[in-house]
Design a protein around this motif. Sequence first.
Motif, PDB file in Angstrom:
ATOM      1  N   LYS A 175       0.836  -1.202   0.000  1.00  0.00           N
ATOM      2  CA  LYS A 175       0.000   0.000   0.000  1.00  0.00           C
ATOM      3  C   LYS A 175       0.874   1.256   0.000  1.00  0.00           C
ATOM      4  O   LYS A 175       0.569   2.238  -0.677  1.00  0.00           O
ATOM      5  CB  LYS A 175      -0.923  -0.001   1.219  1.00  0.00           C
ATOM      6  CG  LYS A 175      -2.079  -0.977   1.124  1.00  0.00           C
ATOM      7  CD  LYS A 175      -2.977  -0.856   2.347  1.00  0.00           C
ATOM      8  CE  LYS A 175      -4.145  -1.818   2.262  1.00  0.00           C
ATOM      9  NZ  LYS A 175      -5.006  -1.757   3.472  1.00  0.00           N
ATOM     10  N   PHE A 176       1.937   1.204   0.780  1.00  0.00           N
ATOM     11  CA  PHE A 176       2.883   2.317   0.863  1.00  0.00           C
ATOM     12  C   PHE A 176       3.461   2.598  -0.525  1.00  0.00           C
ATOM     13  O   PHE A 176       3.509   3.754  -0.973  1.00  0.00           O
ATOM     14  CB  PHE A 176       3.992   1.945   1.854  1.00  0.00           C
ATOM     15  CG  PHE A 176       4.896   3.067   2.249  1.00  0.00           C
ATOM     16  CD1 PHE A 176       4.699   3.756   3.440  1.00  0.00           C
ATOM     17  CD2 PHE A 176       5.979   3.437   1.459  1.00  0.00           C
ATOM     18  CE1 PHE A 176       5.543   4.789   3.830  1.00  0.00           C
ATOM     19  CE2 PHE A 176       6.827   4.468   1.821  1.00  0.00           C
ATOM     20  CZ  PHE A 176       6.609   5.141   3.019  1.00  0.00           C
ATOM     21  N   TYR A 177       3.882   1.555  -1.208  1.00  0.00           N
ATOM     22  CA  TYR A 177       4.473   1.675  -2.537  1.00  0.00           C
ATOM     23  C   TYR A 177       3.458   2.196  -3.559  1.00  0.00           C
ATOM     24  O   TYR A 177       3.784   3.006  -4.438  1.00  0.00           O
ATOM     25  CB  TYR A 177       5.009   0.311  -2.980  1.00  0.00           C
ATOM     26  CG  TYR A 177       5.367   0.211  -4.441  1.00  0.00           C
ATOM     27  CD1 TYR A 177       6.438   0.930  -4.975  1.00  0.00           C
ATOM     28  CD2 TYR A 177       4.623  -0.598  -5.306  1.00  0.00           C
ATOM     29  CE1 TYR A 177       6.758   0.852  -6.327  1.00  0.00           C
ATOM     30  CE2 TYR A 177       4.931  -0.685  -6.651  1.00  0.00           C
ATOM     31  CZ  TYR A 177       5.997   0.045  -7.157  1.00  0.00           C
ATOM     32  OH  TYR A 177       6.307  -0.039  -8.495  1.00  0.00           O
ATOM     33  N   GLN A 178       2.200   1.756  -3.441  1.00  0.00           N
ATOM     34  CA  GLN A 178       1.177   2.134  -4.420  1.00  0.00           C
ATOM     35  C   GLN A 178       0.607   3.541  -4.183  1.00  0.00           C
ATOM     36  O   GLN A 178       0.037   4.149  -5.105  1.00  0.00           O
ATOM     37  CB  GLN A 178       0.026   1.120  -4.375  1.00  0.00           C
ATOM     38  CG  GLN A 178       0.409  -0.262  -4.857  1.00  0.00           C
ATOM     39  CD  GLN A 178      -0.606  -1.323  -4.444  1.00  0.00           C
ATOM     40  OE1 GLN A 178      -1.665  -1.009  -3.899  1.00  0.00           O
ATOM     41  NE2 GLN A 178      -0.275  -2.585  -4.691  1.00  0.00           N
ATOM     42  N   SER A 179       0.776   4.052  -2.973  1.00  0.00           N
ATOM     43  CA  SER A 179       0.132   5.325  -2.612  1.00  0.00           C
ATOM     44  C   SER A 179       0.479   6.483  -3.550  1.00  0.00           C
ATOM     45  O   SER A 179      -0.420   7.242  -3.954  1.00  0.00           O
ATOM     46  CB  SER A 179       0.469   5.694  -1.167  1.00  0.00           C
ATOM     47  OG  SER A 179      -0.244   4.858  -0.287  1.00  0.00           O
TER      48      SER A 179
END
Length: 643
Positions: A541-545
Motif C-alpha cells: 500500500k505504501f508503494y502504491q500510494s
Amino acid sequence: MKSFIMSFMLLVLSCSFSFAQINNQARILYRPLVFPEPVSLQLKKGEFLMTPTVTLVKNKLSPEIEELIIAALNKAGVNDINYAKNLPDHLDHTYIVVGSKSEETIQAALDKVNTGVESRKEAYTLASASIDDGSLVTLAGSDENGLFYAAQTFSQLVMQEAISNLVIQDYPAMPIRGTIEGFYGKPWSMESRKAHLEFLGSVKANTYVYSPKDDPYARDQWREAYPKETLEELAALVETSEKNHVNFVYAISPGPTICFSNSGDLEALKTKFEKLYAIGVRDFYVALDDIEYTKWNCDQDEAYYGESGTTAAGIAQSELLNKLQQILDKMDPKISPLIMVPTEYYNASESDYKNALIANLNPKIVIQWTGTDVVPPSISNQDASKATKAFGRKTLLWDNYPVNDFGQTIGRLLLAPYRYREAGLSKELSGILSNPMNQEMPSRVAVTGVSSFAWNDKAYDPDIIWHIAAQNLANGDKRATDALLMFFDTQHLAPTFGSQPWQEQAPVLKAILDNIRKVLAFGDPDSKEIEINSLKKYANKFYQSPNIIRAVVDPVFIDEAEPWLVAMEIWGKALILTAEGLEAANSGNKNCQVYFLKAKELAKEASEVLSIPGATRFDGKIKIADGVLDVFIEEAPNLIYCP
C-alpha cells in the motif's frame, strides 16, 4: 386467475411499503460531520432526500453565494432549480430559503422550526426539516459573511446520503482567521494565490495577508510605485478575495531602510496605501520584523529621537504607525485597524522595546506575535495572557506552521495535524494567521486545522480535521484519502529552530514497525508469520500510494509534492523487499540476504532524491519517514537469523 394476480401484486406492494417503512423507522440517524465544528448542532427526528426539483427562495442574494448554493445542488445531482420570493402555504418538494435574518421570509422560515440567528458578526443558522409533503432548508446569516458560511456548510450537508432534520447555530470564536504569505524563498504565483483565496473561503477563514519577502515593491524598493501590470494582478486578487469573503491585507516592510522622522518616507507610505486603496484594498499592515533596530537608518533619526537603541526604536515605530493609522482613518473612517508585527515578535517577555512601543502606540492598532518562540512547540492560554500584558492588548498570533523556509525543514513538507494550541485561546487572542509553506496546496493540510481551530477552538479535534483535509484534497475518493494519509505520515515531523521537533516523525508507521520488532522478538511462529504478512500488505500500500495520489489529486499538488512522491515510491519498494527478506528468513530461505541487500540499495537511492531547485529557500535531499523507515530497513537483517 386475473383477480389472483391482482391480489398478489397488491400483497407485494403492501409488503414493499411496509418494508420501506420498517427500514425508515429502523434507520439510525448519525450526527453529520461538519467542519469547522459548529457551536451548536441539534439533530432532530427524521431525514429527507433532496427532491429532483428544488425551489430557491431568495430576495437579495450576492452572486457568489447563489453560485455556491447552485454548485452544491448540481454536485448533489439536482439540476432543476426554480426561483421564488416567498414560501407557499404547503410544501410539496424541497424549498431552500436563503437570506439575511432581517428578511421577513427568513423569519417566517425560522419560525417554522422554532429557531433564530445569533446577533454576532459572521453568525449563521442552518435549519433543515421535513414539512408537509416536502422539506425546508433555511440558510440565514447575521451578515453577508455569515450567510456565505451557511452556504459553505450547506455544501457539506448536501453531499450526505440524506439530509438530517437539524438546526445548526454557528459563529467564529476568533475574529481573524487565515494565512500570511510571509515566508522567505520562492513566493506563490498569482494563480496559486487565487486558488488559496478560494480555499480559505471554503474553510471559513476570512483573512489573507499579502507579505511575500521577495516582493521588491513591498520591502527593498518599498518607496517605488508598483508597475501597472503588477497592480492589475493585485486588483484581481482583491476581487477574488471579495468573492470568497476574505479580507485582503496588504503588508509593507519598510524597516530595513526607513527614516522614521522623514516626512518624505511617510508620504511615500501614504502614496503606496492610496494606490492600493484605489484597487479595493481595505486592510493594511506594516511589518517591522527581521530588521536591525538598535541602529538608525539615517542621521536625521538620531537628531530627532536621540541615541539609537531598543527604547528609541519602540518610540519611533509607534509614532510612524500612529501617523499611518490617522492617514487611513482620514482615507476611510470605516477602514480596518492597521496591523503590525513588531521587531520583538518571538516571545511574551516584557522588555524596554515593548514597553516603549505600547506606551505610545494607538490602542486600536493590532499587534502580531509568533508565540513563545519563532517556531513554538506549543501555545497555552497562559502564554497568550502574558503576551497580552507584554503588548498591552490581545495579540494576533502569527503561527509559523507549516512554513518550511528555515534550515531544519530542508527536504521536508510539513503535513502533521495542527496541534498543541490550547483550547480557550479564543479568549486570549484576536485571531490566528498561519505562515504556510512555499508549496501552496500541501500547506492546506495544516491551514485547514488552523482555520478550524480559530473558528471553534474548544471543539477542535486535530485528527478528524487532518482526515478531512486529506479527504478534501482527494475529492472524496476513499482510496486516495487513505493514500494521502499514509503520505502525510511520512511528513509528520515538525521541527523547531532547535534540535528537538515539536511533532514526531511517522507515528503510524513507527507503531507498525515497533510491533514487528516486538513480535519477532517475543511472538510464537504463527504470530510472526501473521505480522510479516501484515507488513508486506502495508508495504505494498505504501508503494502504491504515490500513484493513487497522482491519479486523483489536483495536478498542482502533484507538481509541488512530486519529489516526495518519487522518494516514497522508492522507499516503498525497499520496504517490500525488507518484508520479503523477513519472510524468507522466517522460512529458512537462503535468498533472504538478496532481498535485504537490494532493499539497502533502494534505500540509498531514495535518500538521494533532491527537492525541486529553488522551490524552497533551501534545496536538499528529500526526507521520507526519516529516523523510522531508514532505521528499520538498516536493522531488519539483524532482527531475524538469515542463513
